[in-house]
Design a protein around this motif. Sequence first.
Motif, PDB file in Angstrom:
ATOM      1  N   GLU A 205       0.840  -1.204   0.000  1.00 19.81           N
ATOM      2  CA  GLU A 205       0.000   0.000   0.000  1.00 19.81           C
ATOM      3  C   GLU A 205       0.876   1.255   0.000  1.00 19.81           C
ATOM      4  O   GLU A 205       0.595   2.228  -0.724  1.00 19.81           O
ATOM      5  N   ARG A 246      -5.366   7.203  -0.296  1.00 18.72           N
ATOM      6  CA  ARG A 246      -4.446   6.081  -0.120  1.00 18.72           C
ATOM      7  C   ARG A 246      -3.463   6.339   1.023  1.00 18.72           C
ATOM      8  O   ARG A 246      -3.110   5.415   1.765  1.00 18.72           O
ATOM      9  N   GLU A 248      -3.987   8.101   3.775  1.00 19.71           N
ATOM     10  CA  GLU A 248      -4.669   7.901   5.051  1.00 19.71           C
ATOM     11  C   GLU A 248      -4.921   6.419   5.311  1.00 19.71           C
ATOM     12  O   GLU A 248      -4.822   5.951   6.453  1.00 19.71           O
ATOM     13  N   ARG A 249      -5.215   5.670   4.258  1.00 13.86           N
ATOM     14  CA  ARG A 249      -5.413   4.225   4.422  1.00 13.86           C
ATOM     15  C   ARG A 249      -4.117   3.560   4.884  1.00 13.86           C
ATOM     16  O   ARG A 249      -4.125   2.672   5.735  1.00 13.86           O
ATOM     17  N   CYS A 250      -2.989   3.983   4.323  1.00 11.15           N
ATOM     18  CA  CYS A 250      -1.698   3.462   4.763  1.00 11.15           C
ATOM     19  C   CYS A 250      -1.459   3.759   6.243  1.00 11.15           C
ATOM     20  O   CYS A 250      -1.016   2.881   7.003  1.00 11.15           O
ATOM     21  N   GLU A 252      -3.570   4.243   8.551  1.00 16.45           N
ATOM     22  CA  GLU A 252      -4.452   3.423   9.380  1.00 16.45           C
ATOM     23  C   GLU A 252      -3.922   1.993   9.483  1.00 16.45           C
ATOM     24  O   GLU A 252      -3.929   1.392  10.575  1.00 16.45           O
TER      25      GLU A 252
END
Length: 288
Positions: A205, A246, A248-250, A252
């Motif tokens: 990611e 992407r 912010e997803r990383c 998290e």
Amino acid sequence: MTLDDQYAAAREAGRISSVAIAGERGLRKRAGDYSDLLPPSIDATMLAGLAQSTAAIAPTCTPEQLRAANLASLWVSAEDYLVERASSLAEVEQIAARCLAVAGGAAAGDPLGRLLAEVRDELAATAAYERLQPVWREELRLMLDAEITEWHWKTAGNALPPLDEYVGNAHNYGASWVNVTHWIRTSDPHLVVRHLDALLAASREVQQVLRLSNDLASYDRDRRTGDLNALLLVDRPEVTADLAVRTERCRELLRGLEDQCPVEAGYLARELAWTTAFYGKADFWGAM
């Protein structure tokens, strides 16, 4: 920030800089030994940037511990350059096959293979290599397969992929393979194996974020050289918005790994932060 805080921060920055300088000197020697393999755009500034990045991303490591990651990063640049100069898909596939053979233990028959063998042999002396060598080779295979996929896209005329498919092919950026290289050299193998699936998912990611960040930084150069770039698929606001999601997803994902493997999660968090900040103002490559 107090004077004492500033003093401590400056000492830490100086220590990391000393590690980066040692790494740069090592990279300059290897680049000199492989001058026929590397593109002319790999100049002293780029080598300094590579060494700074590994030192900043893994700030507790010594120059010796960072040697494998530095060599792997240099190898990625050499491999990418060789693929870009290939005249046919068959030639790209042959490059990939030779590299996978070397990663599996075969003798190197060309300069690219010899540089890869240096990375392999550096890792083979570690406690983690026997258990993680198949993972290392698989990340390399994914990178080489992604190079072949991009070759198809670049030679398909106007049949370019949608953005999600393009970002899903980010293995050709090479960051995840370099990450696994670094973990084999520096990490507790039992801990990495225990959390391997989650670490690989997070690493991949992060790699996608770095791919998009690099594209934003290198668009003008990619247009000149004919390379693919996310900005050839959609406009800049869409790429920027996708990048934010992407990222912010990383973050998290990495928060979920912080307690289980704090060293490796911290490494990925710093890689994400340092590299995206760097690409916001600069690019590793010199003039092509």
